[in-house]
Scaffold this motif. Structure first.
Motif, PDB file in Angstrom:
ATOM      1  N   LYS A  21       0.783  -1.204   0.042  1.00  0.00           N
ATOM      2  CA  LYS A  21       0.150  -0.183  -0.023  1.00  0.00           C
ATOM      3  C   LYS A  21       0.725   1.555  -0.147  1.00  0.00           C
ATOM      4  O   LYS A  21       0.400   2.283   0.440  1.00  0.00           O
ATOM      5  N   THR A  22       1.973   1.214  -0.240  1.00  0.00           N
ATOM      6  CA  THR A  22       2.952   2.461  -0.585  1.00  0.00           C
ATOM      7  C   THR A  22       3.213   2.771  -1.824  1.00  0.00           C
ATOM      8  O   THR A  22       3.977   3.179  -2.466  1.00  0.00           O
ATOM      9  N   GLU A  23       2.374   2.324  -3.127  1.00  0.00           N
ATOM     10  CA  GLU A  23       2.296   2.670  -4.345  1.00  0.00           C
ATOM     11  C   GLU A  23       3.226   1.836  -5.164  1.00  0.00           C
ATOM     12  O   GLU A  23       3.789   2.231  -6.025  1.00  0.00           O
ATOM     13  N   THR A  24       3.177   0.777  -4.759  1.00  0.00           N
ATOM     14  CA  THR A  24       4.050  -0.400  -5.527  1.00  0.00           C
ATOM     15  C   THR A  24       3.393  -0.323  -7.143  1.00  0.00           C
ATOM     16  O   THR A  24       4.078  -0.694  -7.858  1.00  0.00           O
ATOM     17  N   THR A  25       1.978  -0.414  -6.951  1.00  0.00           N
ATOM     18  CA  THR A  25       1.448  -0.453  -8.332  1.00  0.00           C
ATOM     19  C   THR A  25       2.068   0.712  -9.414  1.00  0.00           C
ATOM     20  O   THR A  25       2.287   0.285 -10.627  1.00  0.00           O
ATOM     21  N   ARG A 105       6.003   5.730   1.801  1.00  0.00           N
ATOM     22  CA  ARG A 105       4.903   6.701   1.906  1.00  0.00           C
ATOM     23  C   ARG A 105       4.429   6.884   3.141  1.00  0.00           C
ATOM     24  O   ARG A 105       4.936   6.109   4.051  1.00  0.00           O
ATOM     25  N   SER A 113      -5.051   3.466   3.518  1.00  0.00           N
ATOM     26  CA  SER A 113      -5.134   2.405   2.253  1.00  0.00           C
ATOM     27  C   SER A 113      -5.230   1.100   2.480  1.00  0.00           C
ATOM     28  O   SER A 113      -5.908   0.158   1.876  1.00  0.00           O
ATOM     29  N   CYS A 210       1.213   5.888 -17.075  1.00  0.00           N
ATOM     30  CA  CYS A 210       1.280   5.239 -15.692  1.00  0.00           C
ATOM     31  C   CYS A 210       0.302   6.027 -14.666  1.00  0.00           C
ATOM     32  O   CYS A 210       0.289   5.472 -13.646  1.00  0.00           O
ATOM     33  N   PHE A 212      -2.607   7.732 -12.477  1.00  0.00           N
ATOM     34  CA  PHE A 212      -3.583   7.035 -11.765  1.00  0.00           C
ATOM     35  C   PHE A 212      -4.883   6.901 -12.649  1.00  0.00           C
ATOM     36  O   PHE A 212      -5.787   6.094 -12.568  1.00  0.00           O
ATOM     37  N   TYR A 231      -6.619  -2.276  -6.664  1.00  0.00           N
ATOM     38  CA  TYR A 231      -5.248  -1.692  -6.404  1.00  0.00           C
ATOM     39  C   TYR A 231      -5.438  -0.149  -6.611  1.00  0.00           C
ATOM     40  O   TYR A 231      -4.448   0.723  -6.665  1.00  0.00           O
ATOM     41  N   PHE A 232      -6.538   0.474  -7.063  1.00  0.00           N
ATOM     42  CA  PHE A 232      -6.958   1.689  -7.071  1.00  0.00           C
ATOM     43  C   PHE A 232      -7.971   2.059  -6.455  1.00  0.00           C
ATOM     44  O   PHE A 232      -9.127   1.861  -6.508  1.00  0.00           O
ATOM     45  N   ARG A 233      -7.769   3.273  -5.565  1.00  0.00           N
ATOM     46  CA  ARG A 233      -8.677   3.725  -4.668  1.00  0.00           C
ATOM     47  C   ARG A 233      -9.119   5.443  -5.169  1.00  0.00           C
ATOM     48  O   ARG A 233      -9.627   5.675  -5.664  1.00  0.00           O
ATOM     49  N   LYS A 234      -7.713   6.146  -4.275  1.00  0.00           N
ATOM     50  CA  LYS A 234      -7.870   7.630  -4.239  1.00  0.00           C
ATOM     51  C   LYS A 234      -6.873   8.037  -5.187  1.00  0.00           C
ATOM     52  O   LYS A 234      -6.604   8.987  -5.863  1.00  0.00           O
ATOM     53  N   GLY A 235      -5.574   7.434  -4.509  1.00  0.00           N
ATOM     54  CA  GLY A 235      -4.325   7.761  -5.110  1.00  0.00           C
ATOM     55  C   GLY A 235      -3.830   9.360  -4.950  1.00  0.00           C
ATOM     56  O   GLY A 235      -3.479  10.140  -5.791  1.00  0.00           O
TER      57      GLY A 235
HETATM   58  P1  A3P Z   1      -4.981   4.886  -1.814  1.00  0.00           P
HETATM   59  O1  A3P Z   1      -5.756   3.754  -1.312  1.00  0.00           O
HETATM   60  O2  A3P Z   1      -4.531   5.656  -0.802  1.00  0.00           O
HETATM   61  O3  A3P Z   1      -5.733   5.638  -2.974  1.00  0.00           O
HETATM   62  P2  A3P Z   1       0.040  -0.478  -3.963  1.00  0.00           P
HETATM   63  O4  A3P Z   1       0.116  -0.100  -5.088  1.00  0.00           O
HETATM   64  O5  A3P Z   1       1.132  -0.525  -2.809  1.00  0.00           O
HETATM   65  O6  A3P Z   1      -1.032  -1.480  -3.546  1.00  0.00           O
HETATM   66  O7  A3P Z   1      -0.798   0.731  -3.151  1.00  0.00           O
HETATM   67  C1  A3P Z   1      -1.906   1.216  -3.450  1.00  0.00           C
HETATM   68  C2  A3P Z   1      -2.102   2.648  -3.249  1.00  0.00           C
HETATM   69  O8  A3P Z   1      -1.512   3.338  -4.439  1.00  0.00           O
HETATM   70  C3  A3P Z   1      -3.624   3.102  -3.178  1.00  0.00           C
HETATM   71  O9  A3P Z   1      -3.619   4.533  -2.571  1.00  0.00           O
HETATM   72  C4  A3P Z   1      -3.918   3.467  -4.761  1.00  0.00           C
HETATM   73  O10 A3P Z   1      -5.123   4.300  -5.082  1.00  0.00           O
HETATM   74  C5  A3P Z   1      -2.822   4.063  -5.139  1.00  0.00           C
HETATM   75  N1  A3P Z   1      -2.438   4.077  -6.613  1.00  0.00           N
HETATM   76  C6  A3P Z   1      -2.109   2.950  -7.483  1.00  0.00           C
HETATM   77  N2  A3P Z   1      -1.831   3.331  -8.743  1.00  0.00           N
HETATM   78  C7  A3P Z   1      -1.320   4.639  -8.684  1.00  0.00           C
HETATM   79  C8  A3P Z   1      -0.973   5.482  -9.573  1.00  0.00           C
HETATM   80  N3  A3P Z   1      -0.840   5.359 -10.797  1.00  0.00           N
HETATM   81  N4  A3P Z   1      -0.816   7.078  -9.174  1.00  0.00           N
HETATM   82  C9  A3P Z   1      -1.138   7.339  -7.801  1.00  0.00           C
HETATM   83  N5  A3P Z   1      -1.569   6.402  -7.085  1.00  0.00           N
HETATM   84  C10 A3P Z   1      -1.831   5.021  -7.377  1.00  0.00           C
END
Ligand code: A3P
Length: 267
Positions: A21-25, A105, A113, A210, A212, A231-235
């Motif tokens: 949940k630290t922006e791995t995606t 993060r 998150s 890339c 959000f 994996y996408f919520r608010k970012g």
């Molecule tokens: P939030 O829940 O705060 O929105 P991980 O990728 O480590 O699982 O982390 C997930 C967090 O990254 C979620 O945060 C998600 O919305 C955010 N996220 C995923 N893709 C993103 C992107 N391309 N840009 C910014 N934030 C992103």
């Protein structure tokens, strides 16, 4: 432990490390798009060809510890991800001095998150986890990747000792100054943007691909059991203030202050 003992890294492998949940995606998408930019077109047309226009970043960059990867190691293409703490990494990664990019993060946003993520994983009949319980588990490090702070400090200290091999990034910096941070990432993974690419919009195209907005749209209608949409919520930065109590904020800030004492690291 199986990964630690058996995973065979190559000296050229690059590892994207993170606490969940630290922006791995986002990091997976950026590194994949940067490394493959000469052979893959970023344009979305009637028939998009770039993988990030049709599939999840998690399908482009596997986790070294995931079952699907362990069953099919040929899937690796020089770029791997891991949530394993630095001190527990497979021995071959350290022996070969592989490059590692760590993304970190603000812990308060990580907790929020993480809490939302866990509740999305639950089926409709289970009772949702209360924020109080998620806070308790997170602040005590009683979740699968252990303590957030110890995880982060392991990689942070490694980045100070071996800056040419371990790059430490912060989501908040990436969000604030995306171009500079993406250029830093590209240089570290051995694929820097040249002047022409900076001027002709190639860098901005990678950032857009890339972003959000694009990735959450592409992954919206996933038909997998564990939907890619999860994996996408608010970012956004700082969303935790909308959920945490003043007391929770004080406790988390105190842990961060104590753990980071004497280090040039703040959130
Ligand atoms: P939030 O829940 O705060 O929105 P991980 O990728 O480590 O699982 O982390 C997930 C967090 O990254 C979620 O945060 C998600 O919305 C955010 N996220 C995923 N893709 C993103 C992107 N391309 N840009 C910014 N934030 C992103």
């Amino acid at each position: 432990m199986a990964v630690q003992d058996n995973y065979q890294a190559l000296p050229t492998d690059i590892f994207l490390a993170s606490y969940p949940k630290t922006e791995t995606t986002w990091l997976k998408a950026l590194a994949f798009a940067i490394l493959n930019r000469t052979k893959l077109k970023t344009d979305s047309g009637s028939s998009p060809t770039h993988p990030l226009l049709t599939i999840s970043p998690h399908d482009c960059v596997p986790f070294s510890e995931s079952e699907s990867f362990l069953n099919n190691p040929s899937y690796a293409n020089g770029l791997m991800a891991t949530h394993i703490p630095y001190t527990s990494l497979p021995k071959s990664i350290i022996r070969f001095d592989c490059r590692i990019v760590y993304i970190c993060r603000n812990p308060k946003d990580v907790l929020i998150s993480f809490w939302h993520f866990l509740n999305k994983l639950k089926d409709d009949v289970s009772t949702p986890m209360k924020l109080d319980d998620a806070f308790e588990l997170f602040s005590k490090g009683m979740i699968p990747s252990g303590s957030f702070w110890d995880h982060m400090l392991g990689y942070y200290k490694a980045s100070l000792e071996r800056p040419d091999k371990v790059l430490f990034l912060k989501y908040e910096d990436l969000k604030k100054d995306t171009e500079s941070e993406v250029k830093k990432l590209a240089k570290f993974i051995g694929n820097p943007f040249n002047e022409e690419e900076e001027c002709d919009g190639s860098l901005q195209k990678i950032i857009g691909l890339c972003g959000f907005e694009n990735l959450s749209k592409v992954n919206k209608d996933s038909s997998k059991v564990l939907s890619d949409d999860i994996y996408f919520r608010k970012g956004i930065v700082g969303d935790s203030v909308n959920y945490l109590t003043t007391e929770m904020i004080q406790i988390l800030d105190k842990i961060t202050k104590e753990k980071c004492e004497g280090l040039d690291l703040s959130f």
